[in-house]
Design a protein around this motif. Sequence first.
Motif, PDB file in Angstrom:
ATOM      1  N   ILE A 130       0.843  -1.203   0.000  1.00 36.76           N
ATOM      2  CA  ILE A 130       0.000   0.000   0.000  1.00 36.76           C
ATOM      3  C   ILE A 130       0.872   1.244   0.000  1.00 36.76           C
ATOM      4  CG2 ILE A 130      -1.720   1.270   1.371  1.00 36.76           C
ATOM      5  CD1 ILE A 130      -2.695  -1.506   2.312  1.00 36.76           C
ATOM      6  N   TRP A 147      -2.972  -2.046  -4.082  1.00 39.02           N
ATOM      7  CA  TRP A 147      -4.050  -2.445  -3.166  1.00 39.02           C
ATOM      8  C   TRP A 147      -4.580  -3.852  -3.461  1.00 39.02           C
ATOM      9  CZ3 TRP A 147      -5.977   0.377   0.999  1.00 39.02           C
ATOM     10  CH2 TRP A 147      -5.482   1.682   1.133  1.00 39.02           C
ATOM     11  N   PRO A 148      -4.775  -4.198  -4.748  1.00 40.93           N
ATOM     12  CA  PRO A 148      -5.320  -5.540  -5.021  1.00 40.93           C
ATOM     13  C   PRO A 148      -4.447  -6.658  -4.472  1.00 40.93           C
ATOM     14  CG  PRO A 148      -5.463  -4.177  -6.965  1.00 40.93           C
ATOM     15  CD  PRO A 148      -4.631  -3.415  -5.991  1.00 40.93           C
ATOM     16  N   LEU A 149      -3.128  -6.496  -4.568  1.00 37.93           N
ATOM     17  CA  LEU A 149      -2.240  -7.540  -4.066  1.00 37.93           C
ATOM     18  C   LEU A 149      -2.338  -7.632  -2.538  1.00 37.93           C
ATOM     19  CD1 LEU A 149      -0.292  -9.588  -5.208  1.00 37.93           C
ATOM     20  CD2 LEU A 149       1.573  -7.962  -4.891  1.00 37.93           C
ATOM     21  N   ALA A 200      -4.986  -6.915  -0.789  1.00 42.46           N
ATOM     22  CA  ALA A 200      -6.277  -7.560  -0.490  1.00 42.46           C
ATOM     23  C   ALA A 200      -6.192  -9.061  -0.724  1.00 42.46           C
ATOM     24  CB  ALA A 200      -7.356  -6.951  -1.371  1.00 42.46           C
ATOM     25  N   LYS A 201      -5.422  -9.441  -1.757  1.00 41.89           N
ATOM     26  CA  LYS A 201      -5.302 -10.857  -2.118  1.00 41.89           C
ATOM     27  C   LYS A 201      -4.801 -11.702  -0.943  1.00 41.89           C
ATOM     28  CE  LYS A 201      -2.691 -13.942  -5.044  1.00 41.89           C
ATOM     29  NZ  LYS A 201      -1.541 -14.073  -5.894  1.00 41.89           N
ATOM     30  N   LEU A 233      -5.204 -11.148   2.159  1.00 38.40           N
ATOM     31  CA  LEU A 233      -6.133 -11.186   3.300  1.00 38.40           C
ATOM     32  C   LEU A 233      -7.363 -12.040   3.003  1.00 38.40           C
ATOM     33  CD1 LEU A 233      -6.073  -7.456   4.505  1.00 38.40           C
ATOM     34  CD2 LEU A 233      -4.856  -9.395   5.486  1.00 38.40           C
ATOM     35  N   LEU A 234      -7.446 -12.544   1.783  1.00 29.00           N
ATOM     36  CA  LEU A 234      -8.629 -13.324   1.389  1.00 29.00           C
ATOM     37  C   LEU A 234      -8.238 -14.757   1.042  1.00 29.00           C
ATOM     38  CD1 LEU A 234     -10.267 -10.601  -0.865  1.00 29.00           C
ATOM     39  CD2 LEU A 234     -11.190 -11.482   1.289  1.00 29.00           C
ATOM     40  N   ILE A 251      -8.527  -2.375   3.223  1.00 20.51           N
ATOM     41  CA  ILE A 251      -7.638  -2.980   2.218  1.00 20.51           C
ATOM     42  C   ILE A 251      -8.453  -3.827   1.235  1.00 20.51           C
ATOM     43  CG2 ILE A 251      -5.763  -4.653   1.863  1.00 20.51           C
ATOM     44  CD1 ILE A 251      -4.574  -3.685   4.541  1.00 20.51           C
ATOM     45  N   ILE A 252      -9.362  -4.628   1.770  1.00 17.57           N
ATOM     46  CA  ILE A 252     -10.162  -5.504   0.899  1.00 17.57           C
ATOM     47  C   ILE A 252     -11.074  -4.651  -0.004  1.00 17.57           C
ATOM     48  CG2 ILE A 252     -12.005  -7.246   0.915  1.00 17.57           C
ATOM     49  CD1 ILE A 252     -10.605  -8.369   3.481  1.00 17.57           C
ATOM     50  N   PHE A 264     -10.728  -1.405  -1.015  1.00 15.42           N
ATOM     51  CA  PHE A 264      -9.978  -0.692  -2.059  1.00 15.42           C
ATOM     52  C   PHE A 264      -9.315  -1.660  -3.030  1.00 15.42           C
ATOM     53  CE2 PHE A 264     -10.193   2.775   1.114  1.00 15.42           C
ATOM     54  CZ  PHE A 264     -10.779   3.740   0.295  1.00 15.42           C
ATOM     55  N   GLY A 265      -8.905  -2.805  -2.510  1.00 20.61           N
ATOM     56  CA  GLY A 265      -8.237  -3.789  -3.365  1.00 20.61           C
ATOM     57  C   GLY A 265      -9.181  -4.439  -4.350  1.00 20.61           C
ATOM     58  N   LEU A 266     -10.409  -4.669  -3.930  1.00 20.77           N
ATOM     59  CA  LEU A 266     -11.340  -5.403  -4.793  1.00 20.77           C
ATOM     60  C   LEU A 266     -12.237  -4.501  -5.627  1.00 20.77           C
ATOM     61  CD1 LEU A 266     -12.606  -8.399  -2.638  1.00 20.77           C
ATOM     62  CD2 LEU A 266     -10.814  -8.363  -4.352  1.00 20.77           C
ATOM     63  N   THR A 304     -10.368  -0.624  -7.559  1.00 21.35           N
ATOM     64  CA  THR A 304      -9.497  -0.796  -8.727  1.00 21.35           C
ATOM     65  C   THR A 304      -9.854  -2.122  -9.392  1.00 21.35           C
ATOM     66  OG1 THR A 304      -7.885  -1.705  -7.222  1.00 21.35           O
ATOM     67  CG2 THR A 304      -7.552   0.579  -7.907  1.00 21.35           C
ATOM     68  N   SER A 320      -8.079  -6.464 -10.153  1.00 20.76           N
ATOM     69  CA  SER A 320      -8.733  -7.146  -9.038  1.00 20.76           C
ATOM     70  C   SER A 320      -7.779  -8.141  -8.394  1.00 20.76           C
ATOM     71  CB  SER A 320      -9.991  -7.840  -9.509  1.00 20.76           C
ATOM     72  OG  SER A 320      -9.631  -9.031 -10.128  1.00 20.76           O
ATOM     73  N   SER A 321      -8.286  -8.800  -7.356  1.00 22.29           N
ATOM     74  CA  SER A 321      -7.399  -9.565  -6.482  1.00 22.29           C
ATOM     75  C   SER A 321      -6.496 -10.534  -7.232  1.00 22.29           C
ATOM     76  CB  SER A 321      -8.225 -10.314  -5.456  1.00 22.29           C
ATOM     77  OG  SER A 321      -9.077 -11.195  -6.121  1.00 22.29           O
TER      78      SER A 321
END
Lengths: 429, 81
Positions: A104, A108-110, A112-113, A115-116, B21-22, B24-26, B29, B33-34
């Motif tokens: 960050i 951001w997508p990475l 988030a990746k 954390l999921l 984070i989830i 803004f990440g998903l 953008t 995406s993830s």
Amino acid sequence: MKTKFIGPILIAALSVLTFLIWFLVRQGTPMFADYSVATHSLGQIAGLIGLTLFALTFVFTTRLKIVEDSFGGLDKVYQVHHLLGSLSFILILFHPLLLVIKFIPSNWPLAAKYLLPSSSVAVNLGITALLAMIILIALTIYINLKYETWKGSHRLFGFVFIIAFFHSFMITSDISRYNLLKFYMLFICALGIISFVYGSFIRPKIKDYPYKLKDIKSRGNVTILELEPINEKIAFKPGQFVFLKTNPKEQHPFTIASSPEENNIVLMIKSLGDYTSKIKELKKGTLVSIEGPYGKMWEELSSSQKPQVWIAGGIGITPFSSFVSHIAKTKSLKQKIDLFYCTSNNGEAFLLETLLEQAKAIPNLRIHDFCSADKGRIDLQKIESVVGKIEGKKFVLCGPLPMMESISKQLKQKGFSKNDILYENFNLK
Amino acid sequence: MKIKTFTTVALLIFLLVSAAIIYFGLFKTPLQSSNIQDNLSLIKKDEQNLTVTPIVDQQPTTTPTQTSTPVIRPPVRTSAS
């Protein structure tokens, strides 16, 4: 050095050692060179120390004598257990956040990746352990569950730890990269898993003493149980407590009110919750089991040569009943003692006559009946008006937590050290 | 009490930061995406499905050499006098 300091020192040493080993194996690689590397390193450290403390929380549930001795009593062990449990939870919460924060704001997508849930089993195990831990912690600290439900949910932490262990050793990290760190963490995790298995499944089967309910009486809202050993009699010191199990699923701590010289043990149980309210329904001849003994009060007070002030609040008279009975039989404590038996009304002091009778054999003991309905709440001024100067005396407290905290606070304001204020906090939940 | 407060604060920070984070990440953008790999493969599939008309390169194979000619500009008046 007093043995009660060994436990806290060992915890601190193991936490520092975890960091030092990580620091040692990472020599020659950048650790805090820039934002990205530094946050990643902090994430690793939070995970490693969090896992170490998480493992140690299970060592405290073993109730081994060596563990109790290292902290100065089982009540202290459980206080440290609560503290370490929360601390490890906080560190484990920040572990994934610190690891992804390096992405960050550039990606951001990475972030988030990570954390999921994904195709990585190791990452999914970590997410599962973390979510389960959040749910169990929330149940523990925000919801007032019944004791047995709480205990059952608390036991699940062991399985969460095992999942976290697999996550730590399957994922690509400093543990997988460096053998020294790997073997050290393996030792820590093995200690946690063995302690969990012992504390949850083995100890309850091997440390129980079978007893038979010989007599049961009621005095107001207090039930008095007299238990007779079926085989071996439990060896205990005055004022120690045991865990009583009237059925295989439930166990609750109660102080032994009788003296160690007697063959049978007496437990006095005040109706305060679901379990204690039902205890009076037990029938004579019922088989029960007890686990213990635990507690260090006698060791602490008998090792001091100072004159003592004992303050019992309501059912908190039980350890003092054991002390008085033991001293009357053995003449083992020569210090001057003033015992305040504090009750909210006159009818509540059901042990007063017995204590006064036993006190005839103890010239250094004075018993003061203190009824708050007549004299108001007990405080240091009232105590001083009875015993004179209190400086240089040792205080032993047992009763409702607000009473003990209030007296303890007043004593500390007067300059008393922790060593001169002795009490057990039974809040094991 | 203090332990409970610290734990609650830490838990709130964790929930807020990870939710941000989830989110803004998903959602903010979506093109990145993830799973970036998934998106790349989708883009490749789209490219394959397109009917592409070949573009004939009409550029000469040899680039003519340009010679620069100095440009002589007239003097610029800076004042009206």
